[in-house]
Design a protein around this motif. Structure first.
Motif, PDB file in Angstrom:
ATOM      1  N   TRP A  64     -11.224   7.395 -23.517  1.00 11.24           N
ATOM      2  CA  TRP A  64     -10.573   8.213 -22.487  1.00 11.24           C
ATOM      3  C   TRP A  64     -11.275   9.565 -22.373  1.00 11.24           C
ATOM      4  CZ3 TRP A  64      -7.069   6.115 -26.277  1.00 11.24           C
ATOM      5  CH2 TRP A  64      -6.401   4.985 -25.837  1.00 11.24           C
ATOM      6  N   PRO A  65     -12.398   9.641 -21.674  1.00 14.00           N
ATOM      7  CA  PRO A  65     -13.133  10.910 -21.581  1.00 14.00           C
ATOM      8  C   PRO A  65     -12.355  12.012 -20.849  1.00 14.00           C
ATOM      9  CG  PRO A  65     -14.206   9.210 -20.270  1.00 14.00           C
ATOM     10  CD  PRO A  65     -13.075   8.563 -20.994  1.00 14.00           C
ATOM     11  N   SER A  66     -11.344  11.644 -20.110  1.00 11.31           N
ATOM     12  CA  SER A  66     -10.575  12.645 -19.367  1.00 11.31           C
ATOM     13  C   SER A  66      -9.750  13.543 -20.292  1.00 11.31           C
ATOM     14  CB  SER A  66      -9.663  11.965 -18.347  1.00 11.31           C
ATOM     15  OG  SER A  66      -8.727  11.138 -19.012  1.00 11.31           O
ATOM     16  N   VAL A  67      -9.542  13.137 -21.555  1.00 13.60           N
ATOM     17  CA  VAL A  67      -8.751  13.967 -22.467  1.00 13.60           C
ATOM     18  C   VAL A  67      -9.546  15.160 -22.973  1.00 13.60           C
ATOM     19  CG1 VAL A  67      -7.251  12.089 -23.192  1.00 13.60           C
ATOM     20  CG2 VAL A  67      -9.302  12.582 -24.507  1.00 13.60           C
ATOM     21  N   GLY A  68     -10.857  15.138 -22.788  1.00 18.53           N
ATOM     22  CA  GLY A  68     -11.687  16.268 -23.181  1.00 18.53           C
ATOM     23  C   GLY A  68     -11.730  16.458 -24.686  1.00 18.53           C
ATOM     24  N   ALA A  69     -11.611  17.701 -25.112  1.00 21.25           N
ATOM     25  CA  ALA A  69     -11.716  18.034 -26.533  1.00 21.25           C
ATOM     26  C   ALA A  69     -10.354  18.097 -27.228  1.00 21.25           C
ATOM     27  CB  ALA A  69     -12.430  19.370 -26.689  1.00 21.25           C
ATOM     28  N   TRP A  70      -9.283  17.777 -26.537  1.00 20.68           N
ATOM     29  CA  TRP A  70      -7.949  17.857 -27.133  1.00 20.68           C
ATOM     30  C   TRP A  70      -7.783  17.028 -28.404  1.00 20.68           C
ATOM     31  CZ3 TRP A  70      -4.842  21.668 -26.295  1.00 20.68           C
ATOM     32  CH2 TRP A  70      -4.901  22.350 -25.094  1.00 20.68           C
ATOM     33  N   PRO A  71      -8.388  15.840 -28.497  1.00 22.12           N
ATOM     34  CA  PRO A  71      -8.231  15.075 -29.741  1.00 22.12           C
ATOM     35  C   PRO A  71      -8.772  15.799 -30.977  1.00 22.12           C
ATOM     36  CG  PRO A  71      -8.996  13.626 -28.012  1.00 22.12           C
ATOM     37  CD  PRO A  71      -9.056  15.025 -27.476  1.00 22.12           C
TER      38      PRO A  71
END
Length: 58
Positions: A31-38
């Protein structure tokens, strides 16, 4: 803490970080749309290592 225990702790402490970084990488690839949040999951490394240490000591 004895020298033997100190060496054992330092050699095992990277496993939790490695595990969390692998999970973060997989989430970011899927899911690249989550960005750096993980990457906030890195705050979970210490609780994971404490739990693993308690479980291993039983």
């Amino acid at each position: 803490m004895s020298d033997e225990a100190r060496g054992q702790r330092s050699s095992q402490s990277g496993y939790g970080t490695l595990l969390v970084l692998a999970v973060v990488l997989v989430i970011t690839i899927i899911w690249p749309s989550v960005g750096a949040w993980p990457l906030l999951g890195l705050f979970l490394v210490d609780p994971i290592e404490r739990t693993l240490t308690r479980w291993r000591d039983r």
